[in-house]
Design a protein around this motif. Sequence first.
Motif, short mmCIF file in Angstrom:
data_model
loop_
_atom_site.label_atom_id
_atom_site.label_comp_id
_atom_site.label_asym_id
_atom_site.label_seq_id
_atom_site.Cartn_x
_atom_site.Cartn_y
_atom_site.Cartn_z
N ALA A 123 12.63 45.52 33.55
CA ALA A 123 13.85 45.15 33.17
C ALA A 123 15.26 45.16 34.26
N ALA A 124 15.61 44.24 34.83
CA ALA A 124 16.69 44.43 36.14
C ALA A 124 17.83 43.47 35.77
N ILE A 125 19.02 43.93 36.57
CA ILE A 125 19.90 43.82 36.57
C ILE A 125 20.19 43.34 38.17
N GLY A 126 21.15 41.94 37.96
CA GLY A 126 21.22 41.20 39.71
C GLY A 126 22.74 40.58 39.65
N ASP A 127 23.24 40.34 40.79
CA ASP A 127 24.86 38.91 40.36
C ASP A 127 24.77 38.46 39.25
N PRO A 128 26.03 38.23 38.57
CA PRO A 128 25.93 37.30 37.36
C PRO A 128 26.63 35.90 38.10
N VAL A 129 26.09 35.21 37.11
CA VAL A 129 26.35 33.55 37.43
C VAL A 129 27.76 33.25 37.69
N TYR A 130 28.62 32.58 38.53
CA TYR A 130 30.34 33.18 38.84
C TYR A 130 30.44 31.90 37.54
N ASN A 131 30.31 30.32 37.45
CA ASN A 131 30.17 29.81 36.50
C ASN A 131 29.73 30.14 35.21
N LEU A 132 30.40 30.54 34.03
CA LEU A 132 29.52 30.34 32.60
C LEU A 132 31.06 30.23 32.69
N SER B 172 40.75 33.40 34.27
CA SER B 172 41.17 31.54 35.10
C SER B 172 40.53 32.17 36.44
N VAL B 173 40.41 31.24 37.12
CA VAL B 173 39.67 31.46 38.18
C VAL B 173 39.45 32.47 39.62
N GLU B 174 41.30 33.04 39.35
CA GLU B 174 41.46 34.15 40.32
C GLU B 174 41.26 35.23 39.33
N ASP B 175 41.29 35.17 37.98
CA ASP B 175 40.76 36.59 37.46
C ASP B 175 39.69 37.36 37.64
N ARG B 176 38.34 35.27 37.23
CA ARG B 176 37.32 35.86 38.19
C ARG B 176 36.60 36.42 39.50
N GLY B 177 37.54 35.96 39.82
CA GLY B 177 37.24 36.70 41.66
C GLY B 177 37.60 37.68 41.68
N ALA B 178 38.53 38.10 41.11
CA ALA B 178 38.99 39.19 41.01
C ALA B 178 38.33 40.91 40.29
N ARG B 179 37.22 39.99 39.25
CA ARG B 179 36.68 41.17 38.12
C ARG B 179 35.69 40.94 38.44
N LEU B 180 34.84 39.93 38.61
CA LEU B 180 33.53 39.76 38.44
C LEU B 180 32.45 40.59 38.77
N VAL B 181 32.99 41.40 39.78
CA VAL B 181 32.38 42.59 40.36
C VAL B 181 32.46 43.51 39.86
N ASN B 182 32.34 43.60 38.02
CA ASN B 182 32.39 44.40 37.37
C ASN B 182 31.05 44.16 36.34
N LEU B 183 30.72 43.17 36.35
CA LEU B 183 29.52 42.66 35.78
C LEU B 183 28.12 42.51 36.24
N MET B 184 27.17 42.33 35.22
CA MET B 184 25.98 42.39 35.85
C MET B 184 25.16 41.39 35.36
N ASP B 185 23.76 40.29 35.51
CA ASP B 185 22.88 39.90 35.14
C ASP B 185 21.54 40.50 34.79
N ILE C 171 26.89 43.65 31.05
CA ILE C 171 26.34 42.91 31.40
C ILE C 171 25.21 41.38 30.32
N THR C 172 25.15 40.26 31.38
CA THR C 172 24.84 39.40 30.63
C THR C 172 23.46 38.80 30.82
N THR C 173 22.89 38.42 29.58
CA THR C 173 21.50 37.59 29.65
C THR C 173 21.66 36.42 29.05
N THR C 174 20.99 35.50 29.38
CA THR C 174 20.43 34.07 28.97
C THR C 174 18.93 33.72 28.47
N SER C 175 18.85 33.67 26.94
CA SER C 175 17.17 33.74 26.68
C SER C 175 16.50 32.26 27.71
#
Length: 402
Positions: free
Chosen positions: A141-150, A160-173, A228-232
């Motif tokens: 298994a491996a986690i890395g930086d998430p897709v910016y636009n999902l 919002s775009v601003e929210d995502r820029g501020a808090r995306l750092v708390n997610l991984m993929d 953590i997100t993941t995509t089939s």
Amino acid sequence: MASIKKAADAFTREASIKRHLRKHLAVLGFQKAKDGSLVLPEGGKEVVRTLHSAQREERLREAQGFVASASTKLLGKLASGADVVPSRIRPSLQRVSSGTWESDLFRLVALSWSVPVSVGFGRRIRYLVWDESNGKLIGIAAIGDPVYNLSVRDKLIGWSVEDRGARLVNLMDAYVLGAIPPYSSLLGGKLVACLLRSRDVYDDFAKIYGSTEGVISGEKKKARLLGITTTSSMGRSSVYNRLKLHGVDYFRPIGYTGGWGHFHIPEELFSEIRDYLRSIGHPYADKHEFGDGPNWRLRTVRAALDTLGFKQDLMKHGIQREVFLCETASNSLKILGGKSGSPKLDSLLSAEEVGALAVERWMIGRADRRPDYQTWTREDFLNLLAAHPVGVATTVARKTAR
């Protein structure tokens, strides 16, 4: 004369790329709709594997020397069916460091995936999942930086775009996740997925990336692994179906992607596209540092298509992949949405505890119902590294028939 030659060379290069792209899409079975978009052939998961086949074969050809060397050294780390006693399976997580034999083992196993595995992007944490009862590998298994636009993720959280820029750092993929035979036949993929929602992974993230600087914003951020997100890779997924332990969701479906991407553009063609963009001085040819855009490769291909006069619809391959979200805290969505407070981690168990629950929940019963996992041998793994591997089910059936 020099300018005439340069123009002639550019025309020849453009014509070559256009022929290459049209031929490649035709070989994959794509047809062109009246609106210019691609139309997929029917056939379910086998079609998806076929669409990825060119990219996979490229990677296997490039890795031939590595595969030969690593297989000789590391095959003994893999299990045969006879090595596995389901009631004694005891999973454990090992974080992988670069330049180690564990890193080589991770790479070797990742090459066996029918859909090529990404190398990850930006931040990255990789794991081997071991069976402590026999010292054999269950999966990776491996986690890395998430897709910016999902869009489905952002809509769920309310960003919002601003929210995502501020808090995306708390997610991984989770960009790679799965079990290998014989554990995969025992629903080991569900076990591996559940292990990502463990205190071990949460603490690893805090230790490595808890105090970080946003590459895009340049701001100091106290990052917490809230999700953590993941995509089939094959549309709908059986691995993440009803992925619960003791009433807690470990991953849950949140929607589908729009069917856009670049996986149907193989590396050879992508290199040709980059050379072309470089020849005309386009910045995307070498603009691939993190922070230069949400998806450099996708934007590079789009730039080339636009320059060559193709419609952007050629990037819509039509495979809508199911998106899943793992929330590490019961209030993850609230914090990601902007609420203050500390993550509530009451249901976040250790990897050892999660592993024991998963073995009891899925693997022991599966072994009783499907004992054919016992016919698998570690040597069969080498077949998975072939350009056109025989499926695990086919291999087991053939061995059983002998």
